[in-house]
Design a protein around this motif. Structure first.
Motif, PDB file in Angstrom:
ATOM      1  N   ILE A   1       0.812  -1.225   0.000  1.00 20.75           N
ATOM      2  CA  ILE A   1       0.000   0.000   0.000  1.00 20.75           C
ATOM      3  C   ILE A   1       0.841   1.269   0.000  1.00 20.75           C
ATOM      4  O   ILE A   1       0.372   2.327  -0.400  1.00 20.75           O
ATOM      5  CB  ILE A   1      -1.013   0.038   1.181  1.00 20.75           C
ATOM      6  N   LYS A   2       2.104   1.152   0.453  1.00 24.86           N
ATOM      7  CA  LYS A   2       2.920   2.370   0.543  1.00 24.86           C
ATOM      8  C   LYS A   2       3.494   2.807  -0.803  1.00 24.86           C
ATOM      9  O   LYS A   2       4.151   3.839  -0.890  1.00 24.86           O
ATOM     10  CB  LYS A   2       4.045   2.174   1.559  1.00 24.86           C
TER      11      LYS A   2
ATOM     12  N   ARG B   1      12.112  -2.669  -0.183  1.00 23.94           N
ATOM     13  CA  ARG B   1      11.072  -3.578   0.305  1.00 23.94           C
ATOM     14  C   ARG B   1       9.705  -2.938   0.106  1.00 23.94           C
ATOM     15  O   ARG B   1       9.563  -1.715   0.127  1.00 23.94           O
ATOM     16  CB  ARG B   1      11.305  -3.991   1.757  1.00 23.94           C
ATOM     17  N   ALA B   2       8.683  -3.806  -0.071  1.00 21.64           N
ATOM     18  CA  ALA B   2       7.349  -3.308  -0.430  1.00 21.64           C
ATOM     19  C   ALA B   2       6.341  -3.505   0.697  1.00 21.64           C
ATOM     20  O   ALA B   2       5.165  -3.232   0.530  1.00 21.64           O
ATOM     21  CB  ALA B   2       6.864  -4.020  -1.686  1.00 21.64           C
TER      22      ALA B   2
ATOM     23  N   HIS C   1      12.321  -0.858  -7.623  1.00 26.47           N
ATOM     24  CA  HIS C   1      12.777  -0.001  -6.516  1.00 26.47           C
ATOM     25  C   HIS C   1      12.568  -0.663  -5.156  1.00 26.47           C
ATOM     26  O   HIS C   1      13.280  -0.363  -4.211  1.00 26.47           O
ATOM     27  CB  HIS C   1      12.004   1.324  -6.483  1.00 26.47           C
ATOM     28  N   VAL C   2      11.556  -1.504  -5.059  1.00 32.56           N
ATOM     29  CA  VAL C   2      11.233  -2.087  -3.745  1.00 32.56           C
ATOM     30  C   VAL C   2      11.555  -3.579  -3.673  1.00 32.56           C
ATOM     31  O   VAL C   2      11.113  -4.276  -2.765  1.00 32.56           O
ATOM     32  CB  VAL C   2       9.745  -1.827  -3.359  1.00 32.56           C
ATOM     33  N   GLY C   3      12.344  -4.058  -4.616  1.00 28.16           N
ATOM     34  CA  GLY C   3      12.844  -5.424  -4.501  1.00 28.16           C
ATOM     35  C   GLY C   3      13.971  -5.460  -3.482  1.00 28.16           C
ATOM     36  O   GLY C   3      14.731  -4.507  -3.380  1.00 28.16           O
ATOM     37  N   HIS C   4      14.085  -6.569  -2.739  1.00 32.56           N
ATOM     38  CA  HIS C   4      15.269  -6.707  -1.875  1.00 32.56           C
ATOM     39  C   HIS C   4      16.508  -6.549  -2.757  1.00 32.56           C
ATOM     40  O   HIS C   4      17.481  -5.899  -2.394  1.00 32.56           O
ATOM     41  CB  HIS C   4      15.279  -8.075  -1.207  1.00 32.56           C
ATOM     42  N   ILE C   5      16.418  -7.201  -3.931  1.00 32.25           N
ATOM     43  CA  ILE C   5      17.373  -6.901  -5.005  1.00 32.25           C
ATOM     44  C   ILE C   5      16.530  -6.386  -6.167  1.00 32.25           C
ATOM     45  O   ILE C   5      15.590  -7.059  -6.604  1.00 32.25           O
ATOM     46  CB  ILE C   5      18.170  -8.143  -5.448  1.00 32.25           C
TER      47      ILE C   5
ATOM     48  N   ALA D   1      10.652   0.536   1.651  1.00 33.44           N
ATOM     49  CA  ALA D   1      11.829   1.378   1.442  1.00 33.44           C
ATOM     50  C   ALA D   1      12.290   1.221   0.001  1.00 33.44           C
ATOM     51  O   ALA D   1      12.010   0.206  -0.635  1.00 33.44           O
ATOM     52  CB  ALA D   1      12.951   0.966   2.389  1.00 33.44           C
ATOM     53  N   LEU D   2      12.996   2.249  -0.469  1.00 38.68           N
ATOM     54  CA  LEU D   2      13.546   2.187  -1.824  1.00 38.68           C
ATOM     55  C   LEU D   2      14.970   1.655  -1.752  1.00 38.68           C
ATOM     56  O   LEU D   2      15.733   2.014  -0.849  1.00 38.68           O
ATOM     57  CB  LEU D   2      13.551   3.583  -2.450  1.00 38.68           C
ATOM     58  N   GLY D   3      15.309   0.817  -2.708  1.00 40.17           N
ATOM     59  CA  GLY D   3      16.652   0.245  -2.719  1.00 40.17           C
ATOM     60  C   GLY D   3      17.698   1.268  -3.122  1.00 40.17           C
ATOM     61  O   GLY D   3      17.398   2.328  -3.669  1.00 40.17           O
ATOM     62  N   ASN D   4      18.958   0.930  -2.825  1.00 40.66           N
ATOM     63  CA  ASN D   4      20.077   1.796  -3.184  1.00 40.66           C
ATOM     64  C   ASN D   4      20.942   1.132  -4.246  1.00 40.66           C
ATOM     65  O   ASN D   4      21.211  -0.076  -4.177  1.00 40.66           O
ATOM     66  CB  ASN D   4      20.935   2.087  -1.941  1.00 40.66           C
ATOM     67  N   LEU D   5      21.405   1.946  -5.151  1.00 34.69           N
ATOM     68  CA  LEU D   5      22.231   1.468  -6.249  1.00 34.69           C
ATOM     69  C   LEU D   5      23.566   0.954  -5.714  1.00 34.69           C
ATOM     70  O   LEU D   5      24.183   1.596  -4.866  1.00 34.69           O
ATOM     71  CB  LEU D   5      22.472   2.652  -7.196  1.00 34.69           C
TER      72      LEU D   5
END
Lengths: 105, 551
Positions: free
Chosen positions: B180-181, B489-490, B465-469, B495-499
């Motif tokens: 939902i986020k 994570r979704a 963006h919200v995949g663990h990877i 949270a949004l992942g980092n490059l």
């Protein structure tokens, strides 16, 4: 692999064709020199400069009932004269998905 | 299951007739493509690389067995024998002919399915936790509210020409399975101190080119006010949302640019004008919707039946049970996730034969009900535990019992450049190769819960963006290049992942992911520390070092 949606200016760097999808069923088609559409890339009209490309695209756009979403796509012409898609996107459009289909057709 | 009433049936049938006429006029040349495009999009018809693509709505991810059979029928009769379940709980058919679309829609309408608002700048399919109504600990069955919102927003003229598409997701559990986020509006069903039903309302989440995690705009909106509150949000969006730039048109940009405080004040002002209007929902309306849902006649069954005890000796069954079977709110029953992620196959695809067979299994074992999850798997929501061994055998025969739910090979992937006209790079072949690399079940189990999400362009249909990877395909100098992020994570802690570093080529992606996973196995403090927790504890650096040290 620039999306046709982003194709604003007509500037070609080499031999190109106009491609679209046939209106009634959506299949990939190419504009021919005879003012029609063909599913065969080998039958496509080849343009080599921006003026030719512009003219072929204008004619294609006008045939709105025949095909939709026309745009200019690069091709490569081999030494044997065979026309090949100029990038991966067009290769996939011509030969289909690069993955096995879940159902054999 | 919700039973459509006469109004719904009439609406769906009239829509089919209307679209049939529109298609006829398009094919005759009476309508130009420019005139027709918005009409086809409002009926879920896109133009993709190879053909038209037809997206069918599955409201809040709930399907009856006869509806799944109708989808199988469309796949078989009008398409190429399969469909693709999406991250929006829809199904897409990739090879449909425009001339046959009205017939396909008419066939679907017979079982109450349609494609309205699965495309275009309107309110899209309302999505939900696929375990609604059966998950233990759920505060209340949110399907009633999902259905209320579906009814209110379907063909609502005020929501039909929004600045951009608009997506709502609902959950009623603490653990968020509906993401939902990352929706334009996220609704979490809660109770206030008086025990009244309401919602925590989040707004402005979304992925794509400019990703944002949704922010709480109001901690409690009473259930009776939820339609007026949603409408107030949409009115503010309709008024101030940008229409001059498609990349800045989503509500997340408006919320970001105004700031959540100013945006919420605007909504509050608008809400005060409309909250005591006809939009206020009577209890009778809710009860009427509730009464149109049918609920399974559960039996009184033991927690641990003999059949389950005996089957536990079979390691194949146990491997499947451990990750595909979840607790149910009713003793003696389970929720079964049906993996659409066989090793080496496109994620989310199901053949017509599989859909038909699963519909039969749903009738036999799950009160005729199937759910669709945003992770691109299906679920049977009401399976008696005594039936689990028999169901497993049947699913296994169909290729639907890969024991990988929530493991590294349970990959979310968009169709990518193999199908999509917007894509810059392929997604599915990357997913296929990764499932082969991690096909060993012991290894996948050792790694534990790990979500890989792949998108073939910045539009992020694979939720990278919200995949663990997260893996994002882009184009660079005519080549496919993939950017890798970690730590996204979704769920409720979205949270949004980092490059982790520069993009890598198509052929290198699987090697890089193997390196990331090997780094995790070496770095985790204990076997129970999940990948996502190790990344949170250590950050990107150790992973980056491992991947790029030798490249």
């Amino acid at each position: 692999m620039t999306s046709p949606l982003e194709q604003k200016k007509i500037k070609i760097a080499g031999p190109s064709v106009v491609t679209a999808n046939r209106t009634w069923d959506g299949i990939v088609v190419y504009r021919t020199a005879a003012n029609g559409w063909s599913a065969e890339l080998s039958e496509a009209a080849i343009v080599r400069n921006s003026d030719e490309a512009k003219a072929l695209l204008a004619e294609s756009v006008a045939d709105d009932v025949g095909a939709i979403g026309p745009y200019i796509a690069p091709v490569r012409i081999g030494e044997d004269g065979k026309v090949q898609p100029g990038n991966l996107r067009e290769q996939i459009r011509r030969t289909g998905v690069t993955i096995g289909s879940p159902v054999q057709v | 299951m919700y039973a459509y009433d006469e109004i719904d049936r009439t609406l769906v049938n009239e829509r089919v007739s209307e679209f049939r006429d529109q298609v006829k006029r398009r094919l005759s040349g009476e309508l130009t493509e420019d005139e027709f495009k918005i009409l086809r999009l409002q009926n879920g018809v896109y133009l993709q690389l190879h053909a038209y693509m037809f997206r069918v709505a599955i409201p809040y991810g709930t399907l009856a067995s006869n509806q799944l059979r109708a989808l199988a029928h469309v796949a078989r009769k009008y398409d190429r024998g399969y469909g693709h379940f999406t991250t929006r709980q829809n199904i897409q058919f990739n090879w449909i002919k425009l001339a046959e679309l009205p017939d396909a829609l008419a066939d679907l309408a017979e079982v109450g399915i349609h494609a309205m608002q699965t495309s275009g700048n309107n309110m899209r399919n309302v999505t939900s936790d696929q375990w609604t109504g059966v998950a233990p600990g759920e505060i209340e069955d949110p399907r009633i509210w999902s259905e209320l919102i579906r009814q209110h927003t379907t063909l609502h003229p005020e929501f039909s020409f929004l600045p951009r598409k608009f997506k709502i997701a609902i959950t009623a559990s603490d653990h968020d399975r509906a993401a939902i986020k990352i929706h334009d509006i996220g609704l979490k069903l809660i109770k206030n101190e008086k025990g009244e039903t309401g919602f925590e309302v989040l707004v402005g989440g979304g992925l794509g080119r400019t990703p944002f995690i949704g922010k709480t705009i109001k901690h409690f909106v009473h259930g009776r006010d939820i339609l007026s509150y949603i409408e107030a949000i949409l009115r503010v969006y309709n008024q101030y949302g940008r229409r001059d730039n498609i990349y800045k048109a989503r509500i997340k940009i408006l919320v970001h640019e105004l700031g959540i405080e100013k945006f919420s004040r605007e909504v509050e002002d608008e809400w005060q004008h409309i909250r005591n209007s006809s939009l206020q929902i009577d209890d009778e309306v809710i009860e009427d919707i509730r009464s149109r849902f049918t609920y399974p006649a559960y039996e009184k069954l033991p927690h641990m039946p003999d059949e389950l005890r005996q089957a536990a000796a079979d390691p194949g069954f146990e491997a499947w049970r451990k990750n595909s079977v979840a607790p149910h709110k009713v003793q003696g029953y389970s929720i079964v996730t049906v993996s659409l992620k066989p090793i080496g196959a496109p994620p989310g695809d199901a053949t017509a034969e599989q859909m038909d067979a699963l519909a039969d299994l749903a009738d036999k074992y799950s009160f005729g009900e199937i759910r669709v999850g945003h992770e691109q798997n299906l679920a049977l929501p009401h399976v008696a535990k005594r039936d689990l061994p028999a169901l497993w055998k049947a699913l296994n025969r169909l290729g639907l019992a890969t024991p990988n739910v929530n493991l590294i090979t349970d990959i979310i992937a968009c169709p990518g450049l193999d199908y999509c006209s917007l894509a810059n790079a392929r997604s599915i072949p990357i997913a296929q190769e990764l499932t082969r690399r991690f096909s060993n079940h012991e290894l996948a189990n050792l790694i534990g819960r790990l979500h890989i999400n792949i998108s073939g362009c910045i539009n992020a249909c694979g939720h990278h963006h919200v995949g663990h990877i997260g893996i994002l395909g882009v184009e660079k100098n005519g080549e496919e290049v993939y950017q890798i992020t970690i730590g996204g994570r979704a769920d409720e802690s979205a949270a949004l992942g980092n490059l982790i570093g520069p993009g890598v080529k198509f052929d290198e992606v699987a090697d890089v992911i193997e390196d990331v996973v090997e780094a995790y196995l070496a770095l985790r403090e204990r076997p129970e520390e999940l990948f996502i927790d190790t990344v949170k504890r250590l950050g990107v650096e150790p992973f980056k070092e491992r991947v790029y040290a030798t490249r």
